[in-house]
Enzyme design. Structure first.
Site, PDB file in Angstrom:
ATOM      1  N   ASP A   1       0.847  -1.198   0.000  1.00 33.78           N
ATOM      2  CA  ASP A   1       0.000   0.000   0.000  1.00 33.78           C
ATOM      3  C   ASP A   1       0.879   1.244   0.000  1.00 33.78           C
ATOM      4  O   ASP A   1       1.525   1.558   0.998  1.00 33.78           O
ATOM      5  CB  ASP A   1      -0.896  -0.034   1.253  1.00 33.78           C
ATOM      6  CG  ASP A   1      -1.624   1.295   1.495  1.00 33.78           C
ATOM      7  OD1 ASP A   1      -1.802   2.053   0.521  1.00 33.78           O
ATOM      8  OD2 ASP A   1      -2.008   1.539   2.648  1.00 33.78           O
TER       9      ASP A   1
ATOM     10  N   ASP B   1      -4.013   3.942   2.513  1.00 39.38           N
ATOM     11  CA  ASP B   1      -5.414   3.717   2.866  1.00 39.38           C
ATOM     12  C   ASP B   1      -5.656   2.293   3.367  1.00 39.38           C
ATOM     13  O   ASP B   1      -6.802   1.874   3.535  1.00 39.38           O
ATOM     14  CB  ASP B   1      -6.330   4.017   1.667  1.00 39.38           C
ATOM     15  CG  ASP B   1      -6.033   3.110   0.478  1.00 39.38           C
ATOM     16  OD1 ASP B   1      -5.086   2.297   0.563  1.00 39.38           O
ATOM     17  OD2 ASP B   1      -6.737   3.209  -0.536  1.00 39.38           O
TER      18      ASP B   1
ATOM     19  N   ASP C   1      -1.835  -1.217  -3.747  1.00 37.04           N
ATOM     20  CA  ASP C   1      -2.154  -0.476  -4.972  1.00 37.04           C
ATOM     21  C   ASP C   1      -1.041  -0.608  -6.010  1.00 37.04           C
ATOM     22  O   ASP C   1       0.013  -1.190  -5.736  1.00 37.04           O
ATOM     23  CB  ASP C   1      -2.444   0.992  -4.647  1.00 37.04           C
ATOM     24  CG  ASP C   1      -1.415   1.567  -3.665  1.00 37.04           C
ATOM     25  OD1 ASP C   1      -0.213   1.279  -3.848  1.00 37.04           O
ATOM     26  OD2 ASP C   1      -1.815   2.260  -2.699  1.00 37.04           O
TER      27      ASP C   1
ATOM     28  N   ASP D   1      -4.966 -10.793 -15.265  1.00 36.04           N
ATOM     29  CA  ASP D   1      -5.972 -11.784 -14.917  1.00 36.04           C
ATOM     30  C   ASP D   1      -7.256 -11.353 -15.615  1.00 36.04           C
ATOM     31  O   ASP D   1      -7.712 -10.236 -15.439  1.00 36.04           O
ATOM     32  CB  ASP D   1      -6.173 -11.734 -13.392  1.00 36.04           C
ATOM     33  CG  ASP D   1      -6.683 -13.035 -12.836  1.00 36.04           C
ATOM     34  OD1 ASP D   1      -7.550 -13.645 -13.480  1.00 36.04           O
ATOM     35  OD2 ASP D   1      -6.229 -13.433 -11.747  1.00 36.04           O
TER      36      ASP D   1
ATOM     37  N   ASP E   1      -9.461 -16.764 -15.894  1.00 37.41           N
ATOM     38  CA  ASP E   1     -10.202 -17.261 -14.739  1.00 37.41           C
ATOM     39  C   ASP E   1     -11.246 -18.306 -15.166  1.00 37.41           C
ATOM     40  O   ASP E   1     -11.954 -18.106 -16.165  1.00 37.41           O
ATOM     41  CB  ASP E   1     -10.906 -16.060 -14.095  1.00 37.41           C
ATOM     42  CG  ASP E   1     -11.490 -16.364 -12.736  1.00 37.41           C
ATOM     43  OD1 ASP E   1     -10.705 -16.597 -11.801  1.00 37.41           O
ATOM     44  OD2 ASP E   1     -12.726 -16.374 -12.602  1.00 37.41           O
TER      45      ASP E   1
ATOM     46  N   GLU F   1      -7.225 -21.131 -15.980  1.00 36.64           N
ATOM     47  CA  GLU F   1      -7.575 -21.796 -14.725  1.00 36.64           C
ATOM     48  C   GLU F   1      -8.668 -22.804 -15.060  1.00 36.64           C
ATOM     49  O   GLU F   1      -9.759 -22.420 -15.503  1.00 36.64           O
ATOM     50  CB  GLU F   1      -8.088 -20.788 -13.703  1.00 36.64           C
ATOM     51  CG  GLU F   1      -8.283 -21.440 -12.333  1.00 36.64           C
ATOM     52  CD  GLU F   1      -9.235 -20.682 -11.426  1.00 36.64           C
ATOM     53  OE1 GLU F   1      -9.101 -20.810 -10.203  1.00 36.64           O
ATOM     54  OE2 GLU F   1     -10.119 -19.970 -11.939  1.00 36.64           O
TER      55      GLU F   1
ATOM     56  N   HIS G   1      -4.048 -17.224  -4.556  1.00 38.11           N
ATOM     57  CA  HIS G   1      -4.904 -16.439  -3.658  1.00 38.11           C
ATOM     58  C   HIS G   1      -6.144 -17.204  -3.197  1.00 38.11           C
ATOM     59  O   HIS G   1      -6.933 -16.658  -2.432  1.00 38.11           O
ATOM     60  CB  HIS G   1      -5.319 -15.157  -4.385  1.00 38.11           C
ATOM     61  CG  HIS G   1      -6.147 -15.452  -5.604  1.00 38.11           C
ATOM     62  ND1 HIS G   1      -5.609 -16.071  -6.720  1.00 38.11           N
ATOM     63  CD2 HIS G   1      -7.458 -15.267  -5.871  1.00 38.11           C
ATOM     64  CE1 HIS G   1      -6.571 -16.250  -7.612  1.00 38.11           C
ATOM     65  NE2 HIS G   1      -7.700 -15.761  -7.125  1.00 38.11           N
ATOM     66  N   ASP G   2      -6.351 -18.404  -3.705  1.00 36.31           N
ATOM     67  CA  ASP G   2      -7.526 -19.199  -3.305  1.00 36.31           C
ATOM     68  C   ASP G   2      -7.168 -20.353  -2.380  1.00 36.31           C
ATOM     69  O   ASP G   2      -8.051 -21.081  -1.933  1.00 36.31           O
ATOM     70  CB  ASP G   2      -8.197 -19.820  -4.542  1.00 36.31           C
ATOM     71  CG  ASP G   2      -8.844 -18.799  -5.459  1.00 36.31           C
ATOM     72  OD1 ASP G   2      -9.243 -17.727  -4.972  1.00 36.31           O
ATOM     73  OD2 ASP G   2      -8.954 -19.099  -6.663  1.00 36.31           O
TER      74      ASP G   2
HETATM   75  O1  ISL Z   1     -11.388 -21.035  -4.362  1.00 31.81           O
HETATM   76  C1  ISL Z   1     -11.880 -22.063  -4.648  1.00 31.81           C
HETATM   77  C2  ISL Z   1     -11.781 -23.125  -3.742  1.00 31.81           C
HETATM   78  O2  ISL Z   1     -11.032 -24.191  -4.113  1.00 31.81           O
HETATM   79  C3  ISL Z   1     -12.602 -22.318  -5.923  1.00 31.81           C
HETATM   80  O3  ISL Z   1     -13.883 -22.744  -5.729  1.00 31.81           O
HETATM   81  C4  ISL Z   1     -12.519 -21.085  -6.757  1.00 31.81           C
HETATM   82  O4  ISL Z   1     -13.592 -20.292  -6.540  1.00 31.81           O
HETATM   83  C5  ISL Z   1     -12.421 -21.522  -8.183  1.00 31.81           C
HETATM   84  O5  ISL Z   1     -11.221 -22.167  -8.275  1.00 31.81           O
HETATM   85  C6  ISL Z   1     -12.425 -20.368  -9.158  1.00 31.81           C
HETATM   86  O6  ISL Z   1     -11.499 -19.408  -8.808  1.00 31.81           O
HETATM   87  C7  ISL Z   1     -11.443 -18.233  -9.561  1.00 31.81           C
HETATM   88  O7  ISL Z   1     -12.709 -17.703  -9.867  1.00 31.81           O
HETATM   89  C8  ISL Z   1     -13.484 -17.228  -8.763  1.00 31.81           C
HETATM   90  C9  ISL Z   1     -12.702 -16.321  -7.833  1.00 31.81           C
HETATM   91  O8  ISL Z   1     -13.422 -16.128  -6.660  1.00 31.81           O
HETATM   92  C10 ISL Z   1     -11.346 -16.894  -7.506  1.00 31.81           C
HETATM   93  O9  ISL Z   1     -10.608 -16.000  -6.701  1.00 31.81           O
HETATM   94  C11 ISL Z   1     -10.661 -17.178  -8.805  1.00 31.81           C
HETATM   95  O10 ISL Z   1      -9.335 -17.595  -8.658  1.00 31.81           O
HETATM   96  C12 ISL Z   1     -14.643 -16.499  -9.370  1.00 31.81           C
HETATM   97  O11 ISL Z   1     -14.175 -15.556 -10.298  1.00 31.81           O
END
Ligand code: ISL
Length: 559
Positions: free
Chosen positions: A21, A25, A29, A98, A200, A254, A325-326
């Site tokens: 950041d 805030d 960013d 992305d 995605d 993905e 990030h997931d």
């Molecule tokens: O995060 C998950 C758990 O394993 C998945 O269900 C995830 O939502 C899925 O892999 C899809 O992910 C992507 O699309 C989603 C978004 O929330 C995620 O951050 C992204 O990486 C919807 O756009």
């Protein structure tokens, strides 16, 4: 895949909200990213994959886009993004954006128009259906974020489909105009100078016509009607032909729930679709449907990774990742974040990044950041986490304690805590209280400290990156697994011409005996990397907990 750089690059994923950041805030960013380019250069990465920074109501942290060609004010402006592209390019780093093309935000002008219905030219931009006679949703599917994937729109008098949140309506790819709009967006970013795209949930874009009821009893009901749907390959070939390939941009899709065989349909060299995909098979080795926890067995992980290596082999290309990030932090998940945090994190990176494929490093992974450790529901920000809690408590009648145990292990927020730059207040991420809690362990686990310490996880990552640039065999070599049935050892070789690379790792907290396989005994190996100090005789030795070593066959020449 023809272009060499896509195979040779090491990609670093930035989740912008939690990276740095600069504006003060509490939210990361673009200016913060620019500030940290020297850090990326020091680490040695070649490309950045930037999670969404587009205009968005932030219901799903930007994976709900309301304008694909503008930037959310939290992150800066379009000219800040252009400045980022230029600054990255000046540092010889490429930028991969992305792109979320399966759905948009319900606040996107397309949706606002579409919901007006009948006479609106955008009425078919999304997937609208009448409810059943009794007023129930059009089919029995379930959404990724729990509950039915249908929401009734009063104005239009119909339901719209959303495989994710209520505020993330799915686009209708059956409509040619939608694809033409998508091509325009892609061209816009290519013209601005970006070098590639992470697409995605790209294997969900084609739904079976008629949207029939799903058969599954548990899990994602209906998924057989849209996972790798009937027209997905046609759509991707079109994008490849019209926008990706004419500009040589990199694409990584993905693709959730794909098998290696199905992945080849996307990335096979003769397919003309994508360069590589993120699969999820190794993300399911310690759970069933994510929220039903199972004990972690290294052998299962090894089996999955070996199968992907062997199936892709000469026919396709892998994307190598343990984190994003997931997903929870890998050291907390597959290593030991208490007793052997440093050593097990080094072991994990060693096992993964000498495989064949393009390496992806998620911010903070290179310093072995751990799971968030949030114990209160109020500390979590993620939409999926909140929905799952509600479902577990209300529908499944599970206790608060039980739900919190699942969430502490699997929540996506585990990977979304602020990047730990230093031991300072707010981990040096921001000058004010960040949007999501900073981990207490930043006093010990942080970039500043690890850069000074040659034995740190950070320096181990740097060494791996250097080695990948030095030895062709790591990029080009074929893959051969050993000890496949062993519960603790992870062993493989890579071969390319005269070069042989050997990786030996102990995937557990107990000492483990290793004997060099007979077919390798005539070779003379020298060690090029390890996470423990002493020397060993490569022919046989006992590995300490989480020990990992990499050897190269003498006679292997530097590039
Ligand atoms: O995060 C998950 C758990 O394993 C998945 O269900 C995830 O939502 C899925 O892999 C899809 O992910 C992507 O699309 C989603 C978004 O929330 C995620 O951050 C992204 O990486 C919807 O756009």
């Amino acid at each position: 895949m023809k272009e060499d750089w896509k195979k040779r690059s090491i990609v670093y994923q930035i989740y912008p909200r939690s990276f740095k950041d600069a504006s003060g805030d509490g939210i990361g960013d673009i200016a913060g990213i620019i500030e940290k380019i020297p850090y990326l250069v020091d680490l040695g990465v070649d490309a950045v994959w930037l999670s969404p920074v587009y205009a968005s109501p932030m219901d799903d942290n930007g994976y709900d886009i309301s304008n694909h060609c503008d930037i959310h004010p939290d992150y800066g402006t379009l000219s800040d993004l252009k400045a980022l592209i230029d600054a990255l390019h000046a540092a010889d780093i490429r930028l991969i954006m992305d792109l979320v093309l399966n759905h948009t935000s319900d606040e996107h002008p397309w949706f606002q128009e579409s919901r007006q219905g009948k006479d609106n030219p955008k009425r078919d931009y999304y997937i609208w259906r009448k409810g059943k006679k009794n007023g129930a949703p059009p089919n029995n599917w379930t959404s990724f974020f729990t509950g039915p994937p249908w929401t009734y729109d009063e104005g239009r008098g119909e339901y719209y489909l959303h495989l994710f949140g209520r505020k993330q309506p799915d686009l209708n790819w059956e409509n040619d105009t939608v694809i033409a709009e998508i091509e325009k967006i892609i061209r816009f970013w290519i013209d601005l100078g970006v070098d590639g795209f992470r697409l995605d949930v790209i294997n969900l874009i084609s739904k079976r016509s008629g949207l029939p009821d799903g058969r599954r009893r548990i899990g994602l009901r209906g998924r057989e009607h849209y996972l790798n749907g009937p027209r997905v390959h046609e759509y991707l070939r079109r994008l490849h032909r019209n926008v990706f390939s004419p500009h040589g941009v990199m694409t990584v899709g993905e693709t959730t729930f794909v098998t290696p065989q199905e992945a080849l349909d996307y990335v096979g060299h003769d397919r003309g679709e994508l360069d590589m995909v993120f699969h999820f098979e190794h993300m399911f080795v310690d759970n069933f449907l994510k929220w039903f926890l199972l004990p972690f067995r290294p052998k299962k992980l090894k089996k999955v990774l070996n199968r992907w290596q062997e199936t892709m082999a000469e026919k396709g290309w892998n994307a190598l990742y343990f984190e994003n990030h997931d997903q929870p932090r890998s050291v907390s998940r597959f290593g030991d974040d208490r007793r052997y945090r440093v050593r097990s994190a080094k072991m994990l990176s060693t096992v993964l990044y000498f495989q064949r494929g393009t390496p992806y490093i998620y911010q903070g992974q290179e310093i072995a950041m751990t799971n968030a450790g949030f114990t209160e529901l109020s500390q979590y920000r993620d939409i999926e986490t909140k929905n799952v809690y509600r479902l577990g408590r209300q529908k499944l009648k599970l206790t608060h304690r039980r739900m919190m145990k699942k969430i502490m292990k699997m929540s996506r927020d585990n990977a979304r805590t602020p990047m730990q730059w230093s031991a300072d207040a707010h981990a040096g991420f921001s000058s004010v209280e960040p949007w999501i809690g900073v981990q207490e362990n930043h006093a010990e686990i942080n970039v500043e400290r690890q850069r000074k310490d040659k034995d740190s996880v950070y320096h181990h990552y740097k060494r791996i990156i250097e080695l990948r640039k030095r030895y062709d065999v790591i990029v080009e070599g074929d893959y051969r697994p050993f000890y496949q049935g062993h519960r603790r050892l992870f062993v493989y070789t890579r071969n390319h011409g005269e070069q042989t690379l050997l990786v030996v790792a102990n995937f557990c907290g107990r000492a483990t005996r290793f004997v060099l396989p007979a077919v390798l005994r005539d070779k003379t190996f020298k060690q090029i990397l390890s996470n423990v100090k002493d020397d060993v005789d490569v022919r046989r030795w006992t590995l300490a907990p989480y020990e990992a070593r990499v050897f190269i066959c003498h006679g292997a020449t530097d590039r």
